[in-house]
Design a protein around this motif. Structure first.
Motif, PDB file in Angstrom:
ATOM      1  N   GLN A  66      57.544  19.277  40.028  1.00 54.60           N
ATOM      2  CA  GLN A  66      58.741  18.756  39.392  1.00 54.60           C
ATOM      3  C   GLN A  66      58.454  18.436  37.932  1.00 54.60           C
ATOM      4  OE1 GLN A  66      58.715  15.326  42.203  1.00 54.60           O
ATOM      5  NE2 GLN A  66      58.967  14.044  40.377  1.00 54.60           N
ATOM      6  N   PHE A  67      59.509  18.207  37.173  1.00 58.69           N
ATOM      7  CA  PHE A  67      59.374  17.795  35.780  1.00 58.69           C
ATOM      8  C   PHE A  67      59.177  16.279  35.708  1.00 58.69           C
ATOM      9  CE2 PHE A  67      61.749  21.779  35.392  1.00 58.69           C
ATOM     10  CZ  PHE A  67      61.006  22.428  34.412  1.00 58.69           C
ATOM     11  N   TYR A  68      58.451  15.834  34.676  1.00 62.31           N
ATOM     12  CA  TYR A  68      58.167  14.411  34.514  1.00 62.31           C
ATOM     13  C   TYR A  68      58.498  13.956  33.091  1.00 62.31           C
ATOM     14  CZ  TYR A  68      55.466  14.748  38.862  1.00 62.31           C
ATOM     15  OH  TYR A  68      55.075  14.954  40.161  1.00 62.31           O
ATOM     16  N   GLU A  69      58.857  12.699  32.965  1.00 61.24           N
ATOM     17  CA  GLU A  69      58.977  12.045  31.666  1.00 61.24           C
ATOM     18  C   GLU A  69      57.588  11.597  31.206  1.00 61.24           C
ATOM     19  OE1 GLU A  69      61.529  11.771  29.821  1.00 61.24           O
ATOM     20  OE2 GLU A  69      63.308  12.004  31.077  1.00 61.24           O
ATOM     21  N   VAL A  70      57.483  11.235  29.933  1.00 62.81           N
ATOM     22  CA  VAL A  70      56.240  10.656  29.429  1.00 62.81           C
ATOM     23  C   VAL A  70      55.961   9.354  30.175  1.00 62.81           C
ATOM     24  CG1 VAL A  70      55.090   9.694  27.400  1.00 62.81           C
ATOM     25  CG2 VAL A  70      56.567  11.715  27.169  1.00 62.81           C
ATOM     26  N   ASN A  71      54.735   9.188  30.608  1.00 58.92           N
ATOM     27  CA  ASN A  71      54.275   8.000  31.336  1.00 58.92           C
ATOM     28  C   ASN A  71      54.891   7.857  32.733  1.00 58.92           C
ATOM     29  OD1 ASN A  71      52.529   7.059  29.291  1.00 58.92           O
ATOM     30  ND2 ASN A  71      54.253   6.101  28.209  1.00 58.92           N
ATOM     31  N   ASP A  72      55.499   8.919  33.228  1.00 56.22           N
ATOM     32  CA  ASP A  72      56.011   8.901  34.597  1.00 56.22           C
ATOM     33  C   ASP A  72      54.861   8.781  35.599  1.00 56.22           C
ATOM     34  OD1 ASP A  72      58.692   8.822  34.779  1.00 56.22           O
ATOM     35  OD2 ASP A  72      59.013  10.971  35.036  1.00 56.22           O
ATOM     36  N   THR A  73      55.198   8.316  36.777  1.00 56.46           N
ATOM     37  CA  THR A  73      54.242   8.319  37.882  1.00 56.46           C
ATOM     38  C   THR A  73      54.295   9.668  38.580  1.00 56.46           C
ATOM     39  OG1 THR A  73      54.518   5.943  38.231  1.00 56.46           O
ATOM     40  CG2 THR A  73      53.596   7.227  40.055  1.00 56.46           C
ATOM     41  N   TRP A  74      53.150  10.288  38.656  1.00 53.22           N
ATOM     42  CA  TRP A  74      53.104  11.618  39.264  1.00 53.22           C
ATOM     43  C   TRP A  74      53.018  11.496  40.784  1.00 53.22           C
ATOM     44  CZ3 TRP A  74      51.740  16.625  36.752  1.00 53.22           C
ATOM     45  CH2 TRP A  74      52.066  16.607  35.383  1.00 53.22           C
ATOM     46  N   VAL A  75      53.729  12.398  41.449  1.00 46.86           N
ATOM     47  CA  VAL A  75      53.811  12.387  42.911  1.00 46.86           C
ATOM     48  C   VAL A  75      53.024  13.577  43.451  1.00 46.86           C
ATOM     49  CG1 VAL A  75      55.323  12.482  44.913  1.00 46.86           C
ATOM     50  CG2 VAL A  75      56.067  11.291  42.830  1.00 46.86           C
ATOM     51  N   GLU A  76      52.099  13.259  44.352  1.00 45.63           N
ATOM     52  CA  GLU A  76      51.294  14.316  44.956  1.00 45.63           C
ATOM     53  C   GLU A  76      52.030  14.962  46.118  1.00 45.63           C
ATOM     54  OE1 GLU A  76      48.647  16.272  47.753  1.00 45.63           O
ATOM     55  OE2 GLU A  76      49.759  14.416  48.142  1.00 45.63           O
ATOM     56  N   SER A  77      51.914  16.270  46.225  1.00 49.32           N
ATOM     57  CA  SER A  77      52.448  16.981  47.389  1.00 49.32           C
ATOM     58  C   SER A  77      51.551  18.166  47.691  1.00 49.32           C
ATOM     59  CB  SER A  77      53.884  17.447  47.152  1.00 49.32           C
ATOM     60  OG  SER A  77      53.930  18.426  46.134  1.00 49.32           O
ATOM     61  N   SER A  78      51.418  18.464  48.945  1.00 48.76           N
ATOM     62  CA  SER A  78      50.517  19.543  49.369  1.00 48.76           C
ATOM     63  C   SER A  78      51.263  20.497  50.287  1.00 48.76           C
ATOM     64  CB  SER A  78      49.296  18.977  50.112  1.00 48.76           C
ATOM     65  OG  SER A  78      48.586  18.072  49.308  1.00 48.76           O
ATOM     66  N   SER A  79      50.800  21.711  50.288  1.00 51.15           N
ATOM     67  CA  SER A  79      51.337  22.665  51.250  1.00 51.15           C
ATOM     68  C   SER A  79      50.800  22.328  52.635  1.00 51.15           C
ATOM     69  CB  SER A  79      50.957  24.092  50.861  1.00 51.15           C
ATOM     70  OG  SER A  79      49.552  24.240  50.875  1.00 51.15           O
ATOM     71  N   VAL A  80      51.541  22.742  53.642  1.00 49.67           N
ATOM     72  CA  VAL A  80      51.137  22.512  55.029  1.00 49.67           C
ATOM     73  C   VAL A  80      50.882  23.875  55.670  1.00 49.67           C
ATOM     74  CG1 VAL A  80      51.801  21.586  57.276  1.00 49.67           C
ATOM     75  CG2 VAL A  80      52.455  20.382  55.181  1.00 49.67           C
ATOM     76  N   VAL A  81      49.729  24.017  56.295  1.00 53.19           N
ATOM     77  CA  VAL A  81      49.411  25.265  56.972  1.00 53.19           C
ATOM     78  C   VAL A  81      49.226  25.002  58.465  1.00 53.19           C
ATOM     79  CG1 VAL A  81      48.339  26.297  54.943  1.00 53.19           C
ATOM     80  CG2 VAL A  81      46.936  25.004  56.556  1.00 53.19           C
ATOM     81  N   THR A  82      49.543  26.006  59.247  1.00 52.84           N
ATOM     82  CA  THR A  82      49.379  25.928  60.699  1.00 52.84           C
ATOM     83  C   THR A  82      48.399  27.010  61.141  1.00 52.84           C
ATOM     84  OG1 THR A  82      51.649  25.139  60.976  1.00 52.84           O
ATOM     85  CG2 THR A  82      50.551  26.044  62.914  1.00 52.84           C
ATOM     86  N   PRO A  83      47.304  26.639  61.791  1.00 50.34           N
ATOM     87  CA  PRO A  83      46.355  27.663  62.267  1.00 50.34           C
ATOM     88  C   PRO A  83      46.992  28.542  63.343  1.00 50.34           C
ATOM     89  CG  PRO A  83      45.340  25.479  62.254  1.00 50.34           C
ATOM     90  CD  PRO A  83      46.815  25.273  62.073  1.00 50.34           C
ATOM     91  N   ARG A  84      46.838  29.849  63.189  1.00 51.89           N
ATOM     92  CA  ARG A  84      47.287  30.817  64.184  1.00 51.89           C
ATOM     93  C   ARG A  84      46.104  31.700  64.563  1.00 51.89           C
ATOM     94  NH1 ARG A  84      52.187  28.653  65.612  1.00 51.89           N
ATOM     95  NH2 ARG A  84      53.590  28.482  63.814  1.00 51.89           N
ATOM     96  N   THR A  85      46.141  32.229  65.757  1.00 50.10           N
ATOM     97  CA  THR A  85      45.074  33.120  66.201  1.00 50.10           C
ATOM     98  C   THR A  85      45.679  34.426  66.692  1.00 50.10           C
ATOM     99  OG1 THR A  85      43.640  31.278  66.836  1.00 50.10           O
ATOM    100  CG2 THR A  85      43.132  33.430  67.765  1.00 50.10           C
TER     101      THR A  85
END
Length: 330
Positions: free
Chosen positions: A56-75
């Protein structure tokens, strides 16, 4: 690196084995394009990305938000496919002046293996209990009965296939993300129904290909397969369409003709190592077993340990719940 069966056979000096591979891929649009990864063991576990990470876009001195992709193991698992070709020694000695009987038997066995593999390619259901084959397209593209991002259902009530709308097929093509699809695959009856409609509204489009001109739909080459059924069910709910109406299509748990609603499906496929890709623990191999103990005959065993995987589900799509011989509309 994933190679097609034909390319992989170039690294073999076994003339008989090359001949078997050529017979396997001959005149089949799937096996001509499907790449295969060679693996060790009887399965390949991979991560399937199910939730994208955000930005996402941020302002100066904004608090940054962490986000990660989610993976599902398949066989993805490999299975044993093959058969024995036997020729009686008496027949070989007395009847081989006009034709090579062993070559005839090998050709017949190879065609049988091709039919068996392609049936499983579309309809295999290892997860559902048919443990001898692997999971096929119908199950891999569509794993649950909730809404799916890579499936277009057409039937509006359970058990009743309906006519194909070309808008629904175009929506299926649009579901493929990341790159252009390589192939739209359907039954011959479905192609005739589509072409009857196209001839009435302006004609059929074609494109030049290496082996001649091929029909196209939405700029994607079209191929037909005798292994896509015209007697599919239409009783599995595939969530809702854009109008929030429940839609239905083929239930991957149904056997051939087990719940015949006169339906069929169309598959939109991209072939790549991260898309629609085969795996094999053992490439197509021929064992010359020779003379048998229990009968006066010679045997050649043809075997292959194949499977199928999708690392990116959005690389392929399907349109299901279609009345195969019904009228086609815009």
């Amino acid at each position: 690196m994933a190679l097609t069966l034909v390319e992989a056979a170039k690294y073999s000096n076994d003339v008989l084995q090359k001949g078997v591979v050529e017979l396997l891929v001959k005149d089949d649009p799937i096996l001509e394009k499907l790449p295969f990864k060679d693996i060790k063991g009887n399965g390949l576990t991979y991560n399937e990305e199910t939730t994208l990470s955000g930005a996402q876009f941020y302002e100066v001195n904004d608090t940054w938000v962490e986000s990660s992709s989610v993976v599902t193991p398949r066989t993805a698992v490999t299975k044993i496919l093959g058969g024995d070709a036997d020729v009686d020694n008496f027949l070989k000695a007395t009847r081989s002046n006009e034709q090579d009987l062993m070559q005839e038997q090998i050709a017949a066995k190879t065609k049988a293996m091709k039919r068996t593999f392609l049936d499983a390619f579309f309809y295999g259901y290892f997860t559902g209990g048919n443990t001898k084959d692997f999971d096929g397209l119908h199950y891999l593209i569509r794993r649950t009965t909730a809404g799916s991002e890579n499936t277009i259902g057409t039937a509006t009530s359970s058990g009743t296939s309906i006519l194909l709308s070309m808008e629904r097929l175009e929506a299926g093509v649009d579901l493929v993300k990341g790159d252009k699809p390589d192939l739209i695959v359907m039954s011959k009856l479905m192609r005739r129904s589509i072409n009857k409609y196209l001839r009435g509204v302006g004609g059929i489009t074609h494109a030049d290909a290496g082996n001649g001109r091929v029909q196209t739909l939405f700029e994607v080459p079209v191929a037909v397969s005798d292994h896509i059924r015209n007697n599919e069910s239409a009783d599995l709910q595939y969530g809702t369409n854009e109008a929030s109406a429940a839609v239905y299509g083929h239930n991957y748990a149904d056997s051939d003709g087990g719940d015949d609603d006169g339906g069929t499906s169309i598959f939109v496929l991209r072939f790549a190592s991260e898309a629609c890709c085969g795996i094999q623990s053992l490439p197509v191999t021929t064992d010359r077993i020779g003379n048998l103990e229990t009968k006066d005959a010679q045997r050649v065993r043809i075997k292959w340990y194949p499977g199928l995987m999708f690392q990116k589900l959005i690389s392929c799509a399907k349109v299901t719940g279609i009345d195969a011989d019904g009228a086609v509309a815009a």
